[in-house]
Design a protein around this motif. Structure first.
Motif, PDB file in Angstrom:
ATOM      1  N   VAL A   1     -68.318 -16.739  27.971  1.00 54.77           N
ATOM      2  CA  VAL A   1     -66.915 -17.422  27.858  1.00 54.77           C
ATOM      3  C   VAL A   1     -66.594 -18.246  28.709  1.00 54.77           C
ATOM      4  O   VAL A   1     -66.433 -19.510  28.267  1.00 54.77           O
ATOM      5  CB  VAL A   1     -66.760 -15.939  27.128  1.00 54.77           C
ATOM      6  N   GLY A   2     -67.045 -17.762  29.762  1.00 58.86           N
ATOM      7  CA  GLY A   2     -66.415 -18.334  30.792  1.00 58.86           C
ATOM      8  C   GLY A   2     -66.732 -19.894  30.590  1.00 58.86           C
ATOM      9  O   GLY A   2     -66.144 -20.905  31.222  1.00 58.86           O
ATOM     10  N   MET A   3     -68.051 -19.840  31.012  1.00 57.06           N
ATOM     11  CA  MET A   3     -68.868 -21.152  30.999  1.00 57.06           C
ATOM     12  C   MET A   3     -69.051 -22.255  29.319  1.00 57.06           C
ATOM     13  O   MET A   3     -68.182 -23.316  29.854  1.00 57.06           O
ATOM     14  CB  MET A   3     -70.392 -20.749  30.995  1.00 57.06           C
ATOM     15  N   PHE A   4     -67.637 -21.253  28.316  1.00 56.86           N
ATOM     16  CA  PHE A   4     -68.130 -22.274  27.676  1.00 56.86           C
ATOM     17  C   PHE A   4     -66.781 -22.802  27.511  1.00 56.86           C
ATOM     18  O   PHE A   4     -66.537 -24.365  27.471  1.00 56.86           O
ATOM     19  CB  PHE A   4     -67.794 -21.331  26.188  1.00 56.86           C
ATOM     20  N   TYR A   5     -65.901 -21.748  28.777  1.00 61.34           N
ATOM     21  CA  TYR A   5     -64.498 -22.489  28.338  1.00 61.34           C
ATOM     22  C   TYR A   5     -64.618 -23.766  30.018  1.00 61.34           C
ATOM     23  O   TYR A   5     -64.015 -24.454  29.520  1.00 61.34           O
ATOM     24  CB  TYR A   5     -63.320 -21.086  29.169  1.00 61.34           C
ATOM     25  N   ILE A   6     -65.365 -23.565  30.437  1.00 60.51           N
ATOM     26  CA  ILE A   6     -65.480 -24.906  31.436  1.00 60.51           C
ATOM     27  C   ILE A   6     -65.591 -25.772  30.932  1.00 60.51           C
ATOM     28  O   ILE A   6     -65.623 -27.131  31.127  1.00 60.51           O
ATOM     29  CB  ILE A   6     -66.308 -24.251  33.126  1.00 60.51           C
ATOM     30  N   LEU A   7     -66.731 -25.744  30.095  1.00 57.68           N
ATOM     31  CA  LEU A   7     -67.628 -26.983  29.661  1.00 57.68           C
ATOM     32  C   LEU A   7     -66.371 -27.792  28.735  1.00 57.68           C
ATOM     33  O   LEU A   7     -66.828 -28.649  28.421  1.00 57.68           O
ATOM     34  CB  LEU A   7     -68.268 -26.521  29.219  1.00 57.68           C
ATOM     35  N   LEU A   8     -66.407 -26.828  27.859  1.00 57.71           N
ATOM     36  CA  LEU A   8     -64.745 -27.749  27.237  1.00 57.71           C
ATOM     37  C   LEU A   8     -63.747 -28.429  27.921  1.00 57.71           C
ATOM     38  O   LEU A   8     -63.711 -29.480  27.428  1.00 57.71           O
ATOM     39  CB  LEU A   8     -63.929 -25.791  26.438  1.00 57.71           C
TER      40      LEU A   8
ATOM     41  N   GLN B   1     -75.088 -18.131  30.711  1.00 60.70           N
ATOM     42  CA  GLN B   1     -74.151 -19.327  30.776  1.00 60.70           C
ATOM     43  C   GLN B   1     -74.858 -20.679  30.170  1.00 60.70           C
ATOM     44  O   GLN B   1     -74.031 -21.461  29.450  1.00 60.70           O
ATOM     45  CB  GLN B   1     -74.426 -19.721  32.507  1.00 60.70           C
ATOM     46  N   PHE B   2     -75.839 -21.006  29.941  1.00 60.96           N
ATOM     47  CA  PHE B   2     -76.005 -21.897  29.399  1.00 60.96           C
ATOM     48  C   PHE B   2     -76.374 -21.793  28.036  1.00 60.96           C
ATOM     49  O   PHE B   2     -75.536 -23.367  27.169  1.00 60.96           O
ATOM     50  CB  PHE B   2     -78.579 -21.607  29.390  1.00 60.96           C
ATOM     51  N   ALA B   3     -76.111 -20.688  27.369  1.00 59.60           N
ATOM     52  CA  ALA B   3     -76.197 -20.700  25.917  1.00 59.60           C
ATOM     53  C   ALA B   3     -74.171 -21.489  25.879  1.00 59.60           C
ATOM     54  O   ALA B   3     -73.535 -22.005  24.671  1.00 59.60           O
ATOM     55  CB  ALA B   3     -75.801 -19.409  24.972  1.00 59.60           C
ATOM     56  N   GLY B   4     -73.208 -20.392  26.011  1.00 52.78           N
ATOM     57  CA  GLY B   4     -71.929 -20.721  26.583  1.00 52.78           C
ATOM     58  C   GLY B   4     -71.878 -22.434  26.553  1.00 52.78           C
ATOM     59  O   GLY B   4     -70.860 -23.374  26.216  1.00 52.78           O
ATOM     60  N   GLY B   5     -72.030 -23.123  27.498  1.00 52.17           N
ATOM     61  CA  GLY B   5     -72.416 -24.423  27.987  1.00 52.17           C
ATOM     62  C   GLY B   5     -72.801 -24.805  26.631  1.00 52.17           C
ATOM     63  O   GLY B   5     -71.695 -26.041  26.203  1.00 52.17           O
ATOM     64  N   ILE B   6     -74.317 -24.892  26.105  1.00 48.47           N
ATOM     65  CA  ILE B   6     -74.403 -25.722  24.825  1.00 48.47           C
ATOM     66  C   ILE B   6     -73.188 -25.713  23.877  1.00 48.47           C
ATOM     67  O   ILE B   6     -73.026 -26.587  22.525  1.00 48.47           O
ATOM     68  CB  ILE B   6     -75.875 -25.277  24.766  1.00 48.47           C
ATOM     69  N   ALA B   7     -73.053 -23.977  23.010  1.00 47.53           N
ATOM     70  CA  ALA B   7     -72.082 -24.101  22.158  1.00 47.53           C
ATOM     71  C   ALA B   7     -70.302 -25.005  22.764  1.00 47.53           C
ATOM     72  O   ALA B   7     -70.420 -25.359  21.423  1.00 47.53           O
ATOM     73  CB  ALA B   7     -71.032 -22.644  22.305  1.00 47.53           C
TER      74      ALA B   7
ATOM     75  N   SER C   1     -76.622 -24.306  35.099  1.00 42.71           N
ATOM     76  CA  SER C   1     -75.768 -24.528  33.243  1.00 42.71           C
ATOM     77  C   SER C   1     -75.117 -25.547  33.165  1.00 42.71           C
ATOM     78  O   SER C   1     -75.151 -25.948  31.861  1.00 42.71           O
ATOM     79  CB  SER C   1     -75.090 -23.230  33.870  1.00 42.71           C
ATOM     80  N   ILE C   2     -74.390 -26.200  34.607  1.00 45.06           N
ATOM     81  CA  ILE C   2     -73.096 -27.188  33.453  1.00 45.06           C
ATOM     82  C   ILE C   2     -74.455 -28.430  33.628  1.00 45.06           C
ATOM     83  O   ILE C   2     -74.190 -28.877  32.787  1.00 45.06           O
ATOM     84  CB  ILE C   2     -72.412 -27.604  34.724  1.00 45.06           C
ATOM     85  N   GLY C   3     -75.515 -28.712  34.695  1.00 44.66           N
ATOM     86  CA  GLY C   3     -76.151 -30.503  33.989  1.00 44.66           C
ATOM     87  C   GLY C   3     -77.405 -30.114  32.865  1.00 44.66           C
ATOM     88  O   GLY C   3     -77.787 -30.827  32.067  1.00 44.66           O
ATOM     89  N   VAL C   4     -77.969 -28.908  32.898  1.00 41.74           N
ATOM     90  CA  VAL C   4     -78.899 -28.457  31.584  1.00 41.74           C
ATOM     91  C   VAL C   4     -77.536 -28.408  30.506  1.00 41.74           C
ATOM     92  O   VAL C   4     -78.054 -28.917  29.334  1.00 41.74           O
ATOM     93  CB  VAL C   4     -80.021 -27.052  31.994  1.00 41.74           C
ATOM     94  N   SER C   5     -76.715 -27.945  30.209  1.00 43.95           N
ATOM     95  CA  SER C   5     -76.212 -27.897  29.383  1.00 43.95           C
ATOM     96  C   SER C   5     -75.120 -29.446  28.533  1.00 43.95           C
ATOM     97  O   SER C   5     -75.522 -29.775  27.400  1.00 43.95           O
ATOM     98  CB  SER C   5     -74.582 -26.637  28.918  1.00 43.95           C
ATOM     99  N   VAL C   6     -74.761 -29.833  29.905  1.00 44.79           N
ATOM    100  CA  VAL C   6     -74.261 -31.312  29.583  1.00 44.79           C
ATOM    101  C   VAL C   6     -75.558 -32.706  29.101  1.00 44.79           C
ATOM    102  O   VAL C   6     -75.441 -33.032  28.210  1.00 44.79           O
ATOM    103  CB  VAL C   6     -73.709 -31.577  30.595  1.00 44.79           C
ATOM    104  N   THR C   7     -76.616 -32.137  29.461  1.00 45.88           N
ATOM    105  CA  THR C   7     -77.592 -33.018  28.976  1.00 45.88           C
ATOM    106  C   THR C   7     -78.513 -32.234  27.829  1.00 45.88           C
ATOM    107  O   THR C   7     -79.185 -34.137  27.543  1.00 45.88           O
ATOM    108  CB  THR C   7     -78.535 -32.743  30.489  1.00 45.88           C
ATOM    109  N   VAL C   8     -78.664 -31.140  27.452  1.00 44.71           N
ATOM    110  CA  VAL C   8     -79.324 -31.032  26.340  1.00 44.71           C
ATOM    111  C   VAL C   8     -78.609 -31.259  25.109  1.00 44.71           C
ATOM    112  O   VAL C   8     -78.905 -31.840  24.122  1.00 44.71           O
ATOM    113  CB  VAL C   8     -79.295 -29.483  26.555  1.00 44.71           C
ATOM    114  N   ILE C   9     -77.388 -31.374  25.410  1.00 42.69           N
ATOM    115  CA  ILE C   9     -75.861 -31.612  24.323  1.00 42.69           C
ATOM    116  C   ILE C   9     -75.945 -33.278  23.858  1.00 42.69           C
ATOM    117  O   ILE C   9     -75.653 -33.443  23.190  1.00 42.69           O
ATOM    118  CB  ILE C   9     -74.557 -30.834  24.151  1.00 42.69           C
ATOM    119  N   ASN C  10     -76.122 -33.946  25.121  1.00 38.87           N
ATOM    120  CA  ASN C  10     -76.369 -35.260  25.212  1.00 38.87           C
ATOM    121  C   ASN C  10     -77.228 -35.589  24.355  1.00 38.87           C
ATOM    122  O   ASN C  10     -77.260 -36.671  23.975  1.00 38.87           O
ATOM    123  CB  ASN C  10     -75.977 -36.310  26.565  1.00 38.87           C
ATOM    124  N   ALA C  11     -78.688 -35.457  24.726  1.00 41.28           N
ATOM    125  CA  ALA C  11     -79.667 -34.923  24.164  1.00 41.28           C
ATOM    126  C   ALA C  11     -79.930 -35.514  22.232  1.00 41.28           C
ATOM    127  O   ALA C  11     -80.696 -35.654  21.723  1.00 41.28           O
ATOM    128  CB  ALA C  11     -80.669 -35.044  24.706  1.00 41.28           C
TER     129      ALA C  11
END
Length: 240
Positions: free
Chosen positions: A15-22, A87-93, A176-186
């Motif tokens: 949830v924390g990483m979901f909020y931060i990435l959002l 963390q990765f899952a929250g960021g990608i979500a 967690s941020i770098g991978v999440s942002v990169t994967v969802i952009n890919a």
């Protein structure tokens, strides 16, 4: 750590990483204010999660925690691997939600990384600095720590470092941020966005390892908690 508590930890990390990435994705509308939004997001999540999950919210910090605890805790590998995956899952979500709403995604690929070695060094060096602070904040000799102070320190470090290296690498210092942002952009904009994924793994994880070696190999023997008498002598004039 009981598995029931582990579930609570993983939920908070997700949830924390979901909020931060959002926040990061939505703040990309006004990039000049992104660092302020990131500061506020990290301060809030660290303040809420610190006493439950330790508020890792960073795969490099999870890796650091594994290095710090692997000798005493035979479950350390599983615990901190699960935390990083949460963390990765929250960021990608978070990215998936932003994309589903038709809103633009934050894009690290736009940095172009014209100086690849410099980018890796900067990500590693500033993650190293963050992890040194985390080592001190989690040192049992200096406990307990005020949660408000911990949140301010962590968010403040991330804020300053994002300003310092944001132009070069996006100022991530967080796999967690770098991978999440990169994967969802890919997924949303093309596989070419995976080209620089390795920077957000090699740099921060290397920095976390170096911080562990320096702190527990040298600094821990140098830094000593203040003696009660010394603290009393300093505080007495302020109380009068």
């Amino acid at each position: 750590m009981a598995w029931e508590r582990m579930w609570n930890v993983l939920t908070l990390e997700f949830v924390g990483m979901f909020y931060i990435l959002l926040i990061i994705h939505l703040a990309s509308f006004n990039p000049q204010y992104t660092v302020f939004a990131v500061f506020a997001a990290f301060f809030l999540t660290v303040f809420i999660a610190a006493k439950v999950s330790g508020a890792q919210l960073n795969a490099a910090v999870s890796f650091l925690c594994y290095l710090n605890n692997k000798d005493e805790d035979h479950l350390a590998t599983a615990k901190y691997t699960y935390c990083a995956l949460a963390q990765f899952a929250g960021g990608i979500a978070a990215g998936a939600v932003v994309h589903a709403l038709g809103l633009p995604l934050a894009n690290l690929y736009e940095q172009e990384h014209k100086m690849l070695l410099a980018s890796v060094f900067l990500e590693g060096f500033y993650t190293f600095a963050l992890c040194l602070a985390v080592c001190n904040l989690t040192d049992s000799r200096f406990q307990p720590r005020n949660t408000m102070v911990v949140a301010l320190i962590v968010a403040g470090i991330i804020f300053c470092q994002a300003i310092a290296i944001g132009y070069n690498t996006g100022g991530v210092i967080n796999p967690s941020i770098g991978v999440s942002v990169t994967v969802i952009n890919a997924f949303a904009n093309g596989i070419q966005h995976l080209k620089y994924l390795w920077i957000y793994l090699v740099g921060p994880l290397g920095g976390a390892y170096c911080a562990h070696v320096l702190y527990y190999g040298y600094l821990q023997n140098v830094l000593e908690p203040a003696k009660p008498d010394a603290v009393e002598e300093v505080e007495r004039p302020l109380m009068e």
